[in-house]
Write an enzyme that holds these catalytic residues in place. Structure first.
Site, PDB file in Angstrom:
ATOM      1  N   GLY A 155       4.425  -4.961   8.229  1.00 27.33           N
ATOM      2  CA  GLY A 155       4.215  -3.751   7.448  1.00 27.33           C
ATOM      3  C   GLY A 155       3.805  -2.539   8.255  1.00 27.33           C
ATOM      4  O   GLY A 155       3.742  -1.431   7.719  1.00 27.33           O
ATOM      5  N   ASP A 156       3.513  -2.712   9.554  1.00 25.05           N
ATOM      6  CA  ASP A 156       3.137  -1.566  10.389  1.00 25.05           C
ATOM      7  C   ASP A 156       4.385  -0.846  10.883  1.00 25.05           C
ATOM      8  O   ASP A 156       5.303  -1.469  11.422  1.00 25.05           O
ATOM      9  CB  ASP A 156       2.317  -2.028  11.597  1.00 25.05           C
ATOM     10  CG  ASP A 156       0.855  -2.253  11.266  1.00 25.05           C
ATOM     11  OD1 ASP A 156       0.418  -1.799  10.195  1.00 25.05           O
ATOM     12  OD2 ASP A 156       0.156  -2.905  12.067  1.00 25.05           O
ATOM     13  N   ARG A 158      -0.278   7.260  14.986  1.00 21.59           N
ATOM     14  CA  ARG A 158      -0.567   7.825  13.674  1.00 21.59           C
ATOM     15  C   ARG A 158      -1.182   9.217  13.857  1.00 21.59           C
ATOM     16  O   ARG A 158      -1.636   9.584  14.935  1.00 21.59           O
ATOM     17  CB  ARG A 158      -1.551   6.943  12.886  1.00 21.59           C
ATOM     18  CG  ARG A 158      -1.061   5.524  12.600  1.00 21.59           C
ATOM     19  CD  ARG A 158       0.033   5.515  11.560  1.00 21.59           C
ATOM     20  NE  ARG A 158       0.424   4.147  11.215  1.00 21.59           N
ATOM     21  CZ  ARG A 158       1.359   3.448  11.850  1.00 21.59           C
ATOM     22  NH1 ARG A 158       2.000   3.985  12.884  1.00 21.59           N
ATOM     23  NH2 ARG A 158       1.661   2.221  11.472  1.00 21.59           N
ATOM     24  N   SER A 209      -8.922  -6.260  17.041  1.00 20.04           N
ATOM     25  CA  SER A 209      -7.570  -6.702  17.359  1.00 20.04           C
ATOM     26  C   SER A 209      -6.629  -5.512  17.324  1.00 20.04           C
ATOM     27  O   SER A 209      -6.583  -4.789  16.330  1.00 20.04           O
ATOM     28  CB  SER A 209      -7.099  -7.761  16.353  1.00 20.04           C
ATOM     29  OG  SER A 209      -7.854  -8.956  16.483  1.00 20.04           O
ATOM     30  N   ASN A 246      -8.755  -0.253   7.832  1.00 17.79           N
ATOM     31  CA  ASN A 246      -8.425   0.941   8.614  1.00 17.79           C
ATOM     32  C   ASN A 246      -8.972   0.809  10.026  1.00 17.79           C
ATOM     33  O   ASN A 246     -10.020   0.177  10.246  1.00 17.79           O
ATOM     34  CB  ASN A 246      -8.976   2.191   7.958  1.00 17.79           C
ATOM     35  CG  ASN A 246      -8.309   2.499   6.630  1.00 17.79           C
ATOM     36  OD1 ASN A 246      -7.196   2.038   6.370  1.00 17.79           O
ATOM     37  ND2 ASN A 246      -8.980   3.243   5.785  1.00 17.79           N
ATOM     38  N   LEU A 247      -8.291   1.436  10.962  1.00 16.93           N
ATOM     39  CA  LEU A 247      -8.637   1.299  12.375  1.00 16.93           C
ATOM     40  C   LEU A 247     -10.027   1.822  12.708  1.00 16.93           C
ATOM     41  O   LEU A 247     -10.822   1.138  13.356  1.00 16.93           O
ATOM     42  CB  LEU A 247      -7.590   2.014  13.233  1.00 16.93           C
ATOM     43  CG  LEU A 247      -7.854   2.063  14.743  1.00 16.93           C
ATOM     44  CD1 LEU A 247      -7.901   0.661  15.332  1.00 16.93           C
ATOM     45  CD2 LEU A 247      -6.789   2.913  15.438  1.00 16.93           C
ATOM     46  N   TYR A 300       0.835  -1.204   0.000  1.00 15.19           N
ATOM     47  CA  TYR A 300       0.000   0.000   0.000  1.00 15.19           C
ATOM     48  C   TYR A 300       0.871   1.255   0.000  1.00 15.19           C
ATOM     49  O   TYR A 300       0.650   2.186  -0.786  1.00 15.19           O
ATOM     50  CB  TYR A 300      -0.923  -0.018   1.218  1.00 15.19           C
ATOM     51  CG  TYR A 300      -1.746   1.240   1.385  1.00 15.19           C
ATOM     52  CD1 TYR A 300      -2.762   1.547   0.486  1.00 15.19           C
ATOM     53  CD2 TYR A 300      -1.503   2.111   2.441  1.00 15.19           C
ATOM     54  CE1 TYR A 300      -3.517   2.698   0.637  1.00 15.19           C
ATOM     55  CE2 TYR A 300      -2.252   3.264   2.601  1.00 15.19           C
ATOM     56  CZ  TYR A 300      -3.252   3.556   1.691  1.00 15.19           C
ATOM     57  OH  TYR A 300      -3.995   4.698   1.844  1.00 15.19           O
TER      58      TYR A 300
END
Length: 211
Positions: free
Chosen positions: A171-172, A105, A90, A73-74, A23
């Protein structure tokens, strides 16, 4: 586009590092295409707005975010959990080097983001851009952790969110929040909504579409 930046907040001058996810790579590729095209065609005028984490909905609750399938998305995962569509949220990791161990973020209200588009377009149409390609960060300038965002939901909704801590996700990155001075000073734009205001709009939208 920044990957895991070396310093916070992130300025537009920060190096564009190797993307941590496919992404993120699409963001970098998109910018490369626009920048390279501007380099070979001086008549093309473009501004890249580097979004951080858009969230929320229009205050009318008539326009909002409705992901296809399971949200990636969160915020929509939080609101879908809050409304009962998802059983549990989660939280991917609580062992990051941040104050509460969760990722940080920069969450910006989507209406503030839309306003940034308007001022950027007005700049291009008025010919106020000194170069034919410019870049601006679009964020709030403040970082919020995953647990901060959950707390915001619980404040505005009056509901306790069902969540659990699980392993980190590939990836985070640890943290990413914007230095917005360039957009503030040159575009005359600044985010106006708080995290709670943005979350309230997301929650109002979620309730509306489920009723």
């Amino acid at each position: 586009v920044y990957g895991q930046a070396d310093q916070m907040p992130i300025t537009e001058d920060a190096p564009v590092k190797k993307a941590e996810s496919p992404y993120g790579n699409t963001k970098q590729i998109g910018e490369e295409i626009i920048r390279d095209t501007c380099n070979v065609n001086s008549e093309l005028q473009a501004i890249s707005l580097r979004y951080f984490n858009p969230m929320g909905a229009h205050p009318s609750a008539e326009i909002g975010e409705l992901p296809i399938g399971v949200p990636q998305n969160l915020v929509p995962f939080i609101t879908q959990t809050g409304v009962g569509l998802r059983e549990k949220l989660s939280v991917f990791g609580d062992d990051y080097p941040t104050p509460d161990g969760t990722c940080i973020r920069d969450y910006i209200h989507v209406v503030d983001l839309a306003k940034a588009h308007v001022v950027a377009l007005e700049r291009l149409l008025a010919g106020k851009n000194p170069q034919n390609y410019e870049v601006f960060n679009v964020g709030t300038g403040a970082g919020s952790s995953v647990l901060d965002v959950i707390s915001s939901f619980e404040r505005v909704s009056g509901k306790k969110l069902n969540y659990k801590i699980v392993n980190r996700r590939e990836g985070d990155i640890t943290a990413a929040y914007a230095d917005t001075k360039k957009a503030n000073e040159i575009l005359g734009w600044k985010a106006g909504s708080t995290l709670d205001q943005a979350m309230k709009s997301a929650w109002d939208w979620e309730q509306r579409i489920r009723n």
